[in-house]
Every structure is written in structure tokens, then in C-alpha cells.
Motif scaffolding. Structure first.
Motif, PDB file in Angstrom:
ATOM      1  N   LEU A   1       0.958  -1.307  -0.112  1.00 25.23           N
ATOM      2  CA  LEU A   1      -0.019   0.008   0.182  1.00 25.23           C
ATOM      3  C   LEU A   1       0.848   1.227  -0.039  1.00 25.23           C
ATOM      4  O   LEU A   1       1.719   1.282   0.935  1.00 25.23           O
ATOM      5  CB  LEU A   1      -0.749   0.181   1.293  1.00 25.23           C
ATOM      6  CG  LEU A   1      -1.924   0.825   1.317  1.00 25.23           C
ATOM      7  CD1 LEU A   1      -2.955   0.686   0.244  1.00 25.23           C
ATOM      8  CD2 LEU A   1      -2.792   0.519   2.473  1.00 25.23           C
ATOM      9  N   HIS A   2       0.867   2.103  -0.827  1.00 22.04           N
ATOM     10  CA  HIS A   2       1.527   3.285  -1.106  1.00 22.04           C
ATOM     11  C   HIS A   2       0.919   4.589  -1.503  1.00 22.04           C
ATOM     12  O   HIS A   2      -0.260   4.562  -2.179  1.00 22.04           O
ATOM     13  CB  HIS A   2       2.817   3.019  -2.072  1.00 22.04           C
ATOM     14  CG  HIS A   2       2.504   2.604  -3.181  1.00 22.04           C
ATOM     15  ND1 HIS A   2       2.101   1.171  -3.532  1.00 22.04           N
ATOM     16  CD2 HIS A   2       2.608   3.315  -4.519  1.00 22.04           C
ATOM     17  CE1 HIS A   2       1.904   0.978  -4.948  1.00 22.04           C
ATOM     18  NE2 HIS A   2       2.350   2.372  -5.525  1.00 22.04           N
ATOM     19  N   ILE A   3       1.423   5.521  -1.281  1.00 22.51           N
ATOM     20  CA  ILE A   3       0.937   6.979  -1.683  1.00 22.51           C
ATOM     21  C   ILE A   3       1.950   8.084  -1.955  1.00 22.51           C
ATOM     22  O   ILE A   3       2.903   8.006  -0.888  1.00 22.51           O
ATOM     23  CB  ILE A   3      -0.121   7.432  -0.525  1.00 22.51           C
ATOM     24  CG1 ILE A   3      -0.861   8.858  -1.187  1.00 22.51           C
ATOM     25  CG2 ILE A   3       0.555   7.594   0.848  1.00 22.51           C
ATOM     26  CD1 ILE A   3      -1.922   9.164  -0.193  1.00 22.51           C
ATOM     27  N   ALA A   4       2.215   8.969  -2.722  1.00 28.57           N
ATOM     28  CA  ALA A   4       3.055   9.991  -2.942  1.00 28.57           C
ATOM     29  C   ALA A   4       2.353  11.389  -2.433  1.00 28.57           C
ATOM     30  O   ALA A   4       1.237  11.629  -3.041  1.00 28.57           O
ATOM     31  CB  ALA A   4       3.618   9.836  -4.331  1.00 28.57           C
ATOM     32  N   GLU A   5       3.373  12.127  -1.786  1.00 31.68           N
ATOM     33  CA  GLU A   5       2.755  13.584  -1.289  1.00 31.68           C
ATOM     34  C   GLU A   5       4.112  14.395  -1.641  1.00 31.68           C
ATOM     35  O   GLU A   5       5.099  14.153  -1.395  1.00 31.68           O
ATOM     36  CB  GLU A   5       2.399  13.409   0.042  1.00 31.68           C
ATOM     37  CG  GLU A   5       1.411  12.437   0.492  1.00 31.68           C
ATOM     38  CD  GLU A   5       1.229  12.371   1.998  1.00 31.68           C
ATOM     39  OE1 GLU A   5       2.442  12.180   2.540  1.00 31.68           O
ATOM     40  OE2 GLU A   5       0.007  12.202   2.432  1.00 31.68           O
ATOM     41  N   GLN A   6       3.609  15.606  -2.108  1.00 35.35           N
ATOM     42  CA  GLN A   6       4.370  16.450  -2.704  1.00 35.35           C
ATOM     43  C   GLN A   6       5.027  17.036  -1.252  1.00 35.35           C
ATOM     44  O   GLN A   6       4.181  17.324  -0.500  1.00 35.35           O
ATOM     45  CB  GLN A   6       3.900  17.688  -3.609  1.00 35.35           C
ATOM     46  CG  GLN A   6       3.571  17.164  -4.847  1.00 35.35           C
ATOM     47  CD  GLN A   6       3.267  18.561  -5.491  1.00 35.35           C
ATOM     48  OE1 GLN A   6       4.026  19.205  -5.890  1.00 35.35           O
ATOM     49  NE2 GLN A   6       1.961  18.700  -5.636  1.00 35.35           N
ATOM     50  N   LEU A   7       6.200  17.573  -1.002  1.00 35.29           N
ATOM     51  CA  LEU A   7       6.709  18.225   0.043  1.00 35.29           C
ATOM     52  C   LEU A   7       7.137  19.786  -0.442  1.00 35.29           C
ATOM     53  O   LEU A   7       7.320  20.458   0.260  1.00 35.29           O
ATOM     54  CB  LEU A   7       7.775  17.612   0.642  1.00 35.29           C
ATOM     55  CG  LEU A   7       7.443  16.046   1.260  1.00 35.29           C
ATOM     56  CD1 LEU A   7       8.880  15.532   2.083  1.00 35.29           C
ATOM     57  CD2 LEU A   7       6.319  16.274   2.523  1.00 35.29           C
TER      58      LEU A   7
END
Length: 115
Positions: free
Chosen positions: A78-84
Motif C-alpha cells: 500500500l503506497h501514496i506519494a505526497e508533494q513536499l
């Protein structure tokens, strides 16, 4: 894992099954899941972070990734990408595990490595 989080990967060429996606804050090319979209899939994933800083959360563990870094995500994770940072983007390659065996008589195909 729930069905609505499952992503179906569609390969452009079934004879060499892989899919490459470019993910920007504005778009995913070709269409697929992008930033802030928690999901999982049956394929392996190799992700290269092209520009700026992104948090990739994999099975609840945060990995802060910067330009030029990469991460390998196992199938079913299970994965997710978030902008920093604004305008971050990345490229991802999804492919089935069988692609790693390379050919029918591959030594890795003939051995059962605990699976």
C-alpha cells in the motif's frame, strides 16, 4: 486490502509487459494514479524522483525522497506519494514479477527461492 484501493495496470504491449508513468501535480501520463492517491497493485514498482522533494509512504513507513533518488516498491504494498515542495514530479515503472525471470530457461525460473 480493499478493492477500491487496487490499481489495475494496463500494458501498452502484452508481449513485453511494463507501464511507465510520469506524475506531475497537474497530470498522470498515461492516465493512472498520482499524488495523494493511496493504492496498491499486483506489479512491482520502481520509482525515480525527478525533481524536488516527495514523501513516499509505503505500508505506513515514510520515505522522504529527493531529486535523483529512487525507491523499489514490492507488489501488494500500500503506497501514496505526497508533494513536499511545489511542482515535484516523478517517473514510475510498473511491471509483473515474471519479467525478472528474463527467459523460460532462466536459472531464476528453475529454482524455487522460498516462494
Amino acid at each position: 486490502m480493499t478493492t477500491h484501493l487496487h490499481e489495475d495496470i494496463h500494458y501498452p504491449d502484452a508481449s513485453f509487459p511494463y507501464a511507465m508513468y510520469t506524475i506531475t501535480p497537474q497530470d498522470v501520463t498515461p492516465k493512472g494514479r498520482g499524488f495523494n492517491d493511496l493504492h496498491w497493485h499486483d506489479e512491482l514498482q520502481f520509482t525515480l524522483f525527478v525533481d524536488r522533494k516527495i514523501r513516499m509512504r509505503v505500508n505506513g513507513i515514510d520515505h522522504v525522497m529527493e531529486s535523483g533518488e529512487a525507491i523499489f516498491i514490492n507488489k501488494g504494498a500500500l503506497h501514496i506519494a505526497e508533494q513536499l515542495t511545489p511542482n515535484s514530479y516523478y517517473v514510475t515503472f510498473n511491471f509483473p514479477e515474471k519479467l525478472l525471470t528474463f527467459y523460460m530457461k532462466s536459472p531464476s525460473k528453475r529454482h524455487n527461492f522460498g516462494s
